[in-house]
Design a protein around this motif. Structure first.
Motif, short mmCIF file in Angstrom:
data_model
loop_
_atom_site.label_atom_id
_atom_site.label_comp_id
_atom_site.label_asym_id
_atom_site.label_seq_id
_atom_site.Cartn_x
_atom_site.Cartn_y
_atom_site.Cartn_z
N LEU A 156 17.65 -0.92 -8.78
CA LEU A 156 17.09 -1.52 -9.99
C LEU A 156 18.15 -1.54 -11.06
O LEU A 156 19.06 -0.70 -11.08
N ARG A 157 18.06 -2.47 -11.98
CA ARG A 157 19.06 -2.55 -13.07
C ARG A 157 18.99 -1.33 -13.94
O ARG A 157 18.04 -0.70 -14.12
N PHE A 214 18.32 0.78 -1.84
CA PHE A 214 17.98 -0.01 -0.67
C PHE A 214 19.28 -0.39 0.02
O PHE A 214 20.17 -0.97 -0.61
N LEU A 215 19.42 -0.05 1.28
CA LEU A 215 20.61 -0.38 2.06
C LEU A 215 20.28 -1.59 2.91
O LEU A 215 19.38 -1.53 3.75
N PRO A 250 0.78 -1.24 0.00
CA PRO A 250 0.00 0.00 0.00
C PRO A 250 0.81 1.29 0.00
O PRO A 250 0.26 2.33 -0.26
N ILE A 251 2.11 1.25 0.28
CA ILE A 251 2.88 2.49 0.33
C ILE A 251 3.78 2.65 -0.89
O ILE A 251 4.67 3.48 -0.90
N SER A 252 3.54 1.89 -1.94
CA SER A 252 4.45 1.93 -3.10
C SER A 252 4.34 3.21 -3.91
O SER A 252 5.21 3.48 -4.73
N GLN A 255 9.25 -2.80 -5.73
CA GLN A 255 8.18 -1.81 -5.81
C GLN A 255 8.60 -0.47 -5.20
O GLN A 255 8.32 0.59 -5.76
N LEU A 256 9.26 -0.53 -4.06
CA LEU A 256 9.70 0.70 -3.41
C LEU A 256 10.75 1.43 -4.24
O LEU A 256 10.74 2.66 -4.33
N LEU A 257 11.66 0.69 -4.86
CA LEU A 257 12.69 1.31 -5.69
C LEU A 257 12.11 1.91 -6.97
O LEU A 257 12.64 2.88 -7.50
#
Length: 149
Positions: free
Chosen positions: A148-149, A100-101, A60-62, A90-92
């Motif tokens: 992401l690539r 993302f760490l 839901p927070i994407s 999704q977040l990226l």
């Protein structure tokens, strides 16, 4: 992701992040993190929140843009790797510059655990940076950036 007590979120808040959201899938952990964040919040104007988030293909927070997503010790359960990788992706996707760490302490099954998750993540189009290794008195921590690539 997987905020636990909310420590990483508090550190990001203390370091000046404008908006911080701590998430965990466990309702009890969310309540604990919420108490910790309320008790330790600075009055620096930054936004600091907590909510329950279950990993998977539709979160839901994407739609919110995140610059940095932080996760620690998330890969111990191989049955959740696909859902975790889907959530990270999704977040990226909300921001082409997002990263993302991922941080984790090493343990006896660490290498197999991390390689298994990495294989799943890369199959969904995620890319790993070279890992950094930090040795402490009696333990070792690994840190990797995922994009992401």
């Amino acid at each position: 992701l997987g905020s636990g007590t909310g420590l990483c979120s508090l550190v990001a808040h203390y370091l000046g992040a404008a908006k911080v959201l701590a998430t965990d899938g466990n309702e009890d952990v969310v309540r604990l993190a919420e108490r910790n964040l309320v008790f330790n919040k600075l009055s620096n104007g930054g936004e600091l929140g907590v909510r329950q988030l279950r990993w998977g293909p539709a979160i839901p927070i994407s739609s919110t843009e995140w610059d940095v997503i932080i996760g620690s010790d998330l890969t111990y359960n191989g049955q959740t790797w696909i859902q975790l990788a889907q959530t990270i992706k999704q977040l990226l996707e909300t921001n082409s510059n997002s990263k993302f760490l991922y941080c984790t302490a090493t343990h006896s099954q660490f290498r197999a655990e991390l390689e298994g998750f990495r294989t799943v993540a890369e199959s969904l189009g995620l890319r790993w940076s070279d890992e950094s290794r930090y040795d402490y008195e009696s333990s070792t921590a690994k840190i990797a950036w995922i994009t992401l690539r």
